[in-house]
Design a protein around this motif. Structure first.
Motif, PDB file in Angstrom:
ATOM      1  N   ILE A   1      -4.560   5.886   7.877  1.00  0.00           N
ATOM      2  CA  ILE A   1      -4.719   4.882   6.830  1.00  0.00           C
ATOM      3  C   ILE A   1      -3.719   3.743   7.021  1.00  0.00           C
ATOM      4  O   ILE A   1      -4.062   2.560   6.883  1.00  0.00           O
ATOM      5  CB  ILE A   1      -4.554   5.519   5.431  1.00  0.00           C
ATOM      6  CG1 ILE A   1      -5.702   6.494   5.159  1.00  0.00           C
ATOM      7  CG2 ILE A   1      -4.512   4.442   4.345  1.00  0.00           C
ATOM      8  CD1 ILE A   1      -5.521   7.308   3.880  1.00  0.00           C
TER       9      ILE A   1
ATOM     10  N   TYR B   1      -0.267  13.198  -5.937  1.00  0.00           N
ATOM     11  CA  TYR B   1      -0.736  11.839  -6.198  1.00  0.00           C
ATOM     12  C   TYR B   1      -0.363  11.364  -7.599  1.00  0.00           C
ATOM     13  O   TYR B   1       0.228  10.290  -7.780  1.00  0.00           O
ATOM     14  CB  TYR B   1      -2.251  11.753  -5.995  1.00  0.00           C
ATOM     15  CG  TYR B   1      -2.806  10.357  -6.147  1.00  0.00           C
ATOM     16  CD1 TYR B   1      -2.612   9.391  -5.163  1.00  0.00           C
ATOM     17  CD2 TYR B   1      -3.523   9.998  -7.298  1.00  0.00           C
ATOM     18  CE1 TYR B   1      -3.114   8.106  -5.299  1.00  0.00           C
ATOM     19  CE2 TYR B   1      -4.033   8.712  -7.441  1.00  0.00           C
ATOM     20  CZ  TYR B   1      -3.828   7.774  -6.435  1.00  0.00           C
ATOM     21  OH  TYR B   1      -4.325   6.506  -6.587  1.00  0.00           O
TER      22      TYR B   1
ATOM     23  N   TYR C   1      -3.923  10.605   0.324  1.00  0.00           N
ATOM     24  CA  TYR C   1      -4.258  11.120   1.657  1.00  0.00           C
ATOM     25  C   TYR C   1      -4.063  12.630   1.651  1.00  0.00           C
ATOM     26  O   TYR C   1      -3.397  13.187   0.762  1.00  0.00           O
ATOM     27  CB  TYR C   1      -3.402  10.453   2.734  1.00  0.00           C
ATOM     28  CG  TYR C   1      -1.940  10.845   2.710  1.00  0.00           C
ATOM     29  CD1 TYR C   1      -1.479  11.985   3.381  1.00  0.00           C
ATOM     30  CD2 TYR C   1      -0.999  10.081   2.016  1.00  0.00           C
ATOM     31  CE1 TYR C   1      -0.146  12.349   3.358  1.00  0.00           C
ATOM     32  CE2 TYR C   1       0.337  10.432   1.986  1.00  0.00           C
ATOM     33  CZ  TYR C   1       0.764  11.574   2.655  1.00  0.00           C
ATOM     34  OH  TYR C   1       2.089  11.945   2.622  1.00  0.00           O
TER      35      TYR C   1
ATOM     36  N   ARG D   1      -2.219  13.908  -1.645  1.00  0.00           N
ATOM     37  CA  ARG D   1      -3.155  14.155  -2.737  1.00  0.00           C
ATOM     38  C   ARG D   1      -2.596  15.141  -3.769  1.00  0.00           C
ATOM     39  O   ARG D   1      -2.795  14.971  -4.973  1.00  0.00           O
ATOM     40  CB  ARG D   1      -4.491  14.646  -2.170  1.00  0.00           C
ATOM     41  CG  ARG D   1      -5.669  14.463  -3.134  1.00  0.00           C
ATOM     42  CD  ARG D   1      -6.977  14.785  -2.434  1.00  0.00           C
ATOM     43  NE  ARG D   1      -7.267  13.889  -1.342  1.00  0.00           N
ATOM     44  CZ  ARG D   1      -7.858  12.696  -1.473  1.00  0.00           C
ATOM     45  NH1 ARG D   1      -8.171  12.259  -2.683  1.00  0.00           N
ATOM     46  NH2 ARG D   1      -8.107  11.952  -0.420  1.00  0.00           N
TER      47      ARG D   1
ATOM     48  N   GLU E   1      -3.828  11.858   8.479  1.00  0.00           N
ATOM     49  CA  GLU E   1      -4.622  10.898   7.710  1.00  0.00           C
ATOM     50  C   GLU E   1      -3.740   9.767   7.187  1.00  0.00           C
ATOM     51  O   GLU E   1      -4.168   8.599   7.137  1.00  0.00           O
ATOM     52  CB  GLU E   1      -5.336  11.580   6.542  1.00  0.00           C
ATOM     53  CG  GLU E   1      -6.284  10.620   5.830  1.00  0.00           C
ATOM     54  CD  GLU E   1      -6.990  11.217   4.630  1.00  0.00           C
ATOM     55  OE1 GLU E   1      -8.008  10.635   4.212  1.00  0.00           O
ATOM     56  OE2 GLU E   1      -6.523  12.251   4.102  1.00  0.00           O
TER      57      GLU E   1
ATOM     58  N   ILE F   1      -2.665   4.906  -2.800  1.00  0.00           N
ATOM     59  CA  ILE F   1      -3.843   5.443  -2.112  1.00  0.00           C
ATOM     60  C   ILE F   1      -3.566   6.903  -1.734  1.00  0.00           C
ATOM     61  O   ILE F   1      -2.516   7.200  -1.152  1.00  0.00           O
ATOM     62  CB  ILE F   1      -4.148   4.622  -0.844  1.00  0.00           C
ATOM     63  CG1 ILE F   1      -4.406   3.154  -1.221  1.00  0.00           C
ATOM     64  CG2 ILE F   1      -5.325   5.198  -0.074  1.00  0.00           C
ATOM     65  CD1 ILE F   1      -4.484   2.225  -0.027  1.00  0.00           C
TER      66      ILE F   1
ATOM     67  N   ARG G   1       0.878  -1.187   0.000  1.00  0.00           N
ATOM     68  CA  ARG G   1       0.000   0.000   0.000  1.00  0.00           C
ATOM     69  C   ARG G   1       0.904   1.222   0.000  1.00  0.00           C
ATOM     70  O   ARG G   1       1.606   1.467   0.987  1.00  0.00           O
ATOM     71  CB  ARG G   1      -0.897   0.028   1.245  1.00  0.00           C
ATOM     72  CG  ARG G   1      -1.962  -1.050   1.295  1.00  0.00           C
ATOM     73  CD  ARG G   1      -2.826  -0.862   2.537  1.00  0.00           C
ATOM     74  NE  ARG G   1      -2.052  -0.996   3.769  1.00  0.00           N
ATOM     75  CZ  ARG G   1      -2.323  -0.343   4.904  1.00  0.00           C
ATOM     76  NH1 ARG G   1      -3.323   0.530   4.956  1.00  0.00           N
ATOM     77  NH2 ARG G   1      -1.588  -0.539   5.974  1.00  0.00           N
TER      78      ARG G   1
ATOM     79  N   SER H   1      -9.332   2.796  -2.791  1.00  0.00           N
ATOM     80  CA  SER H   1      -9.615   3.194  -1.414  1.00  0.00           C
ATOM     81  C   SER H   1      -9.021   2.165  -0.466  1.00  0.00           C
ATOM     82  O   SER H   1      -8.896   0.977  -0.793  1.00  0.00           O
ATOM     83  CB  SER H   1     -11.135   3.268  -1.202  1.00  0.00           C
ATOM     84  OG  SER H   1     -11.435   3.324   0.188  1.00  0.00           O
ATOM     85  N   ASN H   2      -8.678   2.616   0.737  1.00  0.00           N
ATOM     86  CA  ASN H   2      -8.106   1.690   1.711  1.00  0.00           C
ATOM     87  C   ASN H   2      -9.105   0.622   2.154  1.00  0.00           C
ATOM     88  O   ASN H   2      -8.716  -0.387   2.739  1.00  0.00           O
ATOM     89  CB  ASN H   2      -7.596   2.457   2.936  1.00  0.00           C
ATOM     90  CG  ASN H   2      -6.646   1.626   3.778  1.00  0.00           C
ATOM     91  OD1 ASN H   2      -5.647   1.119   3.271  1.00  0.00           O
ATOM     92  ND2 ASN H   2      -6.958   1.472   5.060  1.00  0.00           N
ATOM     93  N   SER H   3     -10.375   0.819   1.853  1.00  0.00           N
ATOM     94  CA  SER H   3     -11.388  -0.173   2.203  1.00  0.00           C
ATOM     95  C   SER H   3     -11.559  -1.245   1.130  1.00  0.00           C
ATOM     96  O   SER H   3     -12.240  -2.252   1.357  1.00  0.00           O
ATOM     97  CB  SER H   3     -12.734   0.503   2.455  1.00  0.00           C
ATOM     98  OG  SER H   3     -13.183   1.184   1.289  1.00  0.00           O
ATOM     99  N   ASP H   4     -10.947  -1.069  -0.033  1.00  0.00           N
ATOM    100  CA  ASP H   4     -11.071  -2.042  -1.112  1.00  0.00           C
ATOM    101  C   ASP H   4     -10.309  -3.327  -0.766  1.00  0.00           C
ATOM    102  O   ASP H   4      -9.273  -3.293  -0.093  1.00  0.00           O
ATOM    103  CB  ASP H   4     -10.526  -1.475  -2.421  1.00  0.00           C
ATOM    104  CG  ASP H   4     -11.367  -0.324  -2.954  1.00  0.00           C
ATOM    105  OD1 ASP H   4     -12.536  -0.202  -2.534  1.00  0.00           O
ATOM    106  OD2 ASP H   4     -10.846   0.454  -3.782  1.00  0.00           O
TER     107      ASP H   4
END
Length: 476
Positions: free
Chosen positions: A395, A289, A386, A286, A391, A384, A281, A366-369
């Motif tokens: 993450i 990015y 941030y 941002r 943040e 990802i 990861r 997304s970190n939830s993927d």
């Protein structure tokens, strides 16, 4: 086992296949519960009835130095064999599977030579003699990705403390494991001190639950680690578990991207992605990015995919067809979930043989993927975004795992501040590389306990307090 070569009780064997060619390298006998029982009994006898249980730390150190010399003598052949078994690029294999094991044994031999087995302390009733004794028979279960390194990280501190070892290596890398038995015999270790029993899950389960085993040391998947931990808890038996990871590489907004990309090979793509502590990861500010995504994609496209015995290759094959298919399934899942493919995404078009996967980079994740949460164990990374340092830390910590990590910045003090806030067992600032002299291990689902460094000796030690009279106190 027991100082001699033995036929497997079942007669079963496995065909070890070369990862890059899909051709047979040879056959290795596979042990079952009966073979594990013979090996544990041999180890038990070496400790309880043989000379090994009566050796001094200095005597153990002398044997270990000879053991290291024998490993060194076989280093080039061992490194080449491992590269053929699991796909490790030869330049890395020469270090991890060639010269590294002997150096690790020497480090623990030096520690053994300096060990004090007893300390006398004053007590309210006279004196207490605090003894450091070997934990006993160690069941060591190791995976295929760094087979020599991960085995010696258990064998060396165990021998330094006077334990006997039963090593169960993975079937995929069963052939290279025999070098430990050969080197131990040539070094003069008594029979039963080092036993090697390649096998599958049945053999591993038999070793973990055997009543003659005093301590279990395991490296492998978190799922297998949970089962081993549960059984060890039922038996009230100590265990060291070095498990999976999904670590974060935090690129701060002041990072030098040339420094970052120079370290990507070790931090995120080492051993074709088949390394548990890799930072797969990549967290990017941002406002930078797209710049970071571009740099990671360019690096991945520059990796040379091919035969791991070719000195120019920097990304070899996966260990097996089944593992390649698992990695590809993760990639397909990410694509189906809407992740943006930057590069890679499948099998190389110019490779009609071998279990290769293209170095793959995803953005828009997304970190939830699932692709950001599940361990892929292949050359696959996600980038990802941030907004600020807080943040980024949040993450990084939002993971079931905590094994590795890195922070990339032009301000090392700032990087250290961020590193201190990440819940992980190891983390680097502007590079990531294991230090054999420092403890290695994970937090959360990445494991229990630590390997490497002097701290590893504690995992193979039992303490005994002998209450005695004041006559044993040293004169002041």
């Amino acid at each position: 086992m027991g100082g001699t070569w033995a036929e497997s009780a079942s007669g079963d064997s496995v065909d070890v296949i070369e990862a890059a060619t899909e051709e047979s390298l040879g056959r290795a006998a596979l042990g079952d519960a009966r073979d594990i029982d013979r090996a544990v009994r041999a180890a038990r006898a070496a400790l309880d009835d043989g000379p090994w249980g009566r050796t001094s730390p200095a005597e153990r150190a002398e044997l270990m130095f000879r053991f290291a010399d024998r490993l060194d003598a076989a280093a080039e052949d061992t490194a080449t064999l491992v590269s053929r078994e699991n796909g490790t690029p030869i330049a890395l294999s020469r270090v991890a599977n060639g010269i590294g094991p002997g150096e690790t044994v020497r480090m623990y031999a030096r520690l053994a030579a300096g060990l004090s087995t007893e300390e006398v302390r004053p007590s309210p009733h006279g004196a207490t003699i605090v003894r450091r004794e070997p934990a006993g028979v160690v069941g060591a279960i190791t995976p295929w990705n760094h087979p020599q390194t991960l085995a010696v990280m258990k064998i060396a501190p165990a021998l330094a403390m006077g334990c006997a070892v039963v090593l169960k290596p993975a079937p995929e890398t069963a052939l290279d494991a025999f070098v430990f038995g050969e080197a131990a015999a040539a070094a003069g270790f008594p029979g039963g001190v080092v036993n090697v029993v390649p096998g599958g899950r049945e053999a591993g389960a038999a070793l973990v639950s055997h009543p003659g085993v005093d301590k279990v040391a395991f490296t492998g998947s978190t799922a297998a680690g949970r089962a081993i931990g549960a059984e060890s808890g039922r038996l009230i038996r100590p265990c060291t578990l070095e498990l999976g990871g999904k670590s974060a590489s935090i690129v701060l907004d002041d990072a030098d991207l040339d420094v970052f990309t120079a370290g990507l090979g070790e931090s995120s793509f080492r051993n074709n992605g088949q390394t548990c502590a890799l930072q797969t990861r990549i967290l990017a500010p941002r406002r930078r990015y797209d710049e970071v995504v571009g740099a990671v994609g360019q690096f991945a496209r520059g990796l040379v995919v091919g035969d791991p015995l070719d000195e120019s290759v920097t990304c070899g094959p996966m260990v097996s067809a089944a593992h390649r298919d698992r990695v590809l399934a993760h990639i397909d899942g990410a694509l189906a979930g809407g992740a943006r493919l930057v590069t890679g995404g499948g099998r190389p078009g110019d490779r009609d043989r071998g279990w290769f996967v293209e170095p793959t980079v995803f953005a828009g994740v997304s970190n939830s993927d699932a692709i950001a949460r599940e361990e892929v164990f292949g050359p696959v990374v996600v980038v990802i975004p941030y907004d600020d340092d807080d943040e980024a830390v949040r993450i990084a910590n939002d993971s079931d795992y905590g094994l590795g990590g890195s922070v990339w910045t032009s301000d090392e003090a700032r990087g250290l501040d961020v590193a201190r806030r990440v819940r992980t067992g190891t983390i680097g600032i502007n590079y990531y590389a294991l230090d054999p002299g420092a403890p290695f291990g994970g937090m959360k689902a990445s494991g229990l306990g630590r390997e490497l460094g002097p701290e590893a000796l504690a995992a193979y030690t039992e303490y005994k307090s002998v209450y005695a009279s004041a006559r044993w106190l040293p004169e002041v």
